[in-house]
Design a protein around this motif. Sequence first.
Motif, short mmCIF file in Angstrom:
data_model
loop_
_atom_site.label_atom_id
_atom_site.label_comp_id
_atom_site.label_asym_id
_atom_site.label_seq_id
_atom_site.Cartn_x
_atom_site.Cartn_y
_atom_site.Cartn_z
N PHE A 1 -33.61 -0.86 -14.41
CA PHE A 1 -34.02 -0.72 -13.02
C PHE A 1 -33.92 -2.06 -12.30
CE2 PHE A 1 -35.73 3.32 -14.30
CZ PHE A 1 -35.85 4.07 -13.14
N GLY A 2 -34.28 -3.13 -12.99
CA GLY A 2 -34.25 -4.46 -12.38
C GLY A 2 -32.86 -4.94 -12.03
N LEU A 3 -31.85 -4.35 -12.65
CA LEU A 3 -30.46 -4.76 -12.38
C LEU A 3 -29.99 -4.37 -10.99
CD1 LEU A 3 -28.76 -3.95 -15.81
CD2 LEU A 3 -29.41 -6.20 -14.90
N PHE A 4 -30.75 -3.49 -10.32
CA PHE A 4 -30.40 -3.13 -8.95
C PHE A 4 -30.79 -4.32 -8.06
CE2 PHE A 4 -31.11 -1.33 -4.74
CZ PHE A 4 -29.98 -0.55 -4.58
N GLN A 5 -29.82 -5.16 -7.77
CA GLN A 5 -30.06 -6.40 -7.02
C GLN A 5 -29.93 -6.13 -5.51
OE1 GLN A 5 -30.70 -9.75 -8.23
NE2 GLN A 5 -31.28 -8.53 -10.01
N THR A 6 -31.04 -5.77 -4.91
CA THR A 6 -31.02 -5.37 -3.49
C THR A 6 -30.44 -6.46 -2.60
OG1 THR A 6 -33.08 -4.20 -3.99
CG2 THR A 6 -32.37 -4.26 -1.69
N GLY A 7 -30.90 -7.69 -2.78
CA GLY A 7 -30.44 -8.79 -1.92
C GLY A 7 -28.96 -9.05 -2.09
N TYR A 8 -28.50 -9.05 -3.31
CA TYR A 8 -27.08 -9.28 -3.57
C TYR A 8 -26.23 -8.17 -2.98
CZ TYR A 8 -22.71 -9.72 -6.18
OH TYR A 8 -21.39 -9.82 -6.52
N LEU A 9 -26.65 -6.92 -3.21
CA LEU A 9 -25.88 -5.78 -2.70
C LEU A 9 -25.88 -5.73 -1.18
CD1 LEU A 9 -27.07 -3.08 -5.27
CD2 LEU A 9 -24.85 -4.23 -5.19
N TYR A 10 -27.03 -6.01 -0.57
CA TYR A 10 -27.10 -6.03 0.90
C TYR A 10 -26.20 -7.13 1.45
CZ TYR A 10 -29.08 -5.88 5.61
OH TYR A 10 -29.23 -5.77 6.98
N GLY A 11 -26.21 -8.28 0.80
CA GLY A 11 -25.35 -9.36 1.24
C GLY A 11 -23.88 -9.00 1.14
N LYS A 12 -23.50 -8.34 0.04
CA LYS A 12 -22.11 -7.94 -0.14
C LYS A 12 -21.67 -6.94 0.93
CE LYS A 12 -20.41 -10.27 -3.53
NZ LYS A 12 -19.23 -11.14 -3.30
N MET A 13 -22.61 -6.09 1.38
CA MET A 13 -22.30 -5.15 2.46
C MET A 13 -21.97 -5.90 3.75
SD MET A 13 -25.26 -2.27 1.81
CE MET A 13 -25.00 -1.58 3.45
N HIS A 14 -22.48 -7.13 3.86
CA HIS A 14 -22.21 -7.95 5.03
C HIS A 14 -21.26 -9.11 4.69
CE1 HIS A 14 -25.81 -5.71 6.18
NE2 HIS A 14 -25.49 -5.97 7.43
N HIS A 15 -20.53 -8.93 3.57
CA HIS A 15 -19.44 -9.82 3.18
C HIS A 15 -19.90 -11.23 2.85
CE1 HIS A 15 -17.06 -6.49 4.65
NE2 HIS A 15 -17.59 -6.62 5.85
N ILE A 16 -21.10 -11.37 2.29
CA ILE A 16 -21.54 -12.67 1.81
C ILE A 16 -22.21 -12.51 0.46
CG2 ILE A 16 -21.93 -13.51 4.17
CD1 ILE A 16 -24.94 -13.41 3.54
N ASP A 17 -22.22 -13.58 -0.31
CA ASP A 17 -22.98 -13.63 -1.55
C ASP A 17 -24.24 -14.42 -1.22
OD1 ASP A 17 -24.14 -14.10 -4.00
OD2 ASP A 17 -22.25 -14.58 -5.03
#
Length: 211
Positions: A13-29
């Motif tokens: 469950f912890g592997l769901f990296q919300t911040g990373y995934l949200y950033g990728k949706m906006h083309h940034i890491d």
Amino acid sequence: MERILCLLTGYVFGLFQTGYLYGKMHHIDIRQYGSGNSGTTNALRVMGKKAGLLVFMGDFLKTVFACLLVRLVMKGDPSVDLYVLYAGLGVVLGHNFPFYLHFKGGKGIASMAGILVSMDWRVTLVCASLFLGAVILTRYVSLGSILVVTAFFIQMVFFGLRGDYAVAEGDRMEFFAVAGVLMVMAIWRHRANIRRLLKGTENKLWGNKEK
């Protein structure tokens, strides 16, 4: 074996990296900006309030769901709260050290909030009050986070000794040890923040750095 399964369940469950995934949706890491973490505070600073709220909710809920799943599966076990705590620890480990991101994640405070809610409303209320009070008065999120994890551990021991949790008497010391690991890991993840707090150079939630 139950402990390992609960820990692994939480880690997944912890592997769901919300911040990373949200950033990728906006083309940034997100890890390439600000503090370099993928958690709520960095998302708030780098991408704004909406991002901060969404990242917090994602990281908070993944812990709640993991703990709820374990509580349902282990229902009736005399140490069910110990297993729930193991699941919470697993989520924090997955959040902080995601293998597919080279073990570079967040600091686990939003995930810790999910553990608080999953364990005890009294602990949640005290920790939320401490966090909000510290942040409002000092504007240091890191200070509020450290106070929260410290208060969490103290209350786990206090209420655990009273017998308020579903933990078999023979498992109490283990229950306290897992709570202690969560506290120590969170403080260790904030070690750079602690150094800056001591030097008076820590970043505030809003405004410039402390002079």
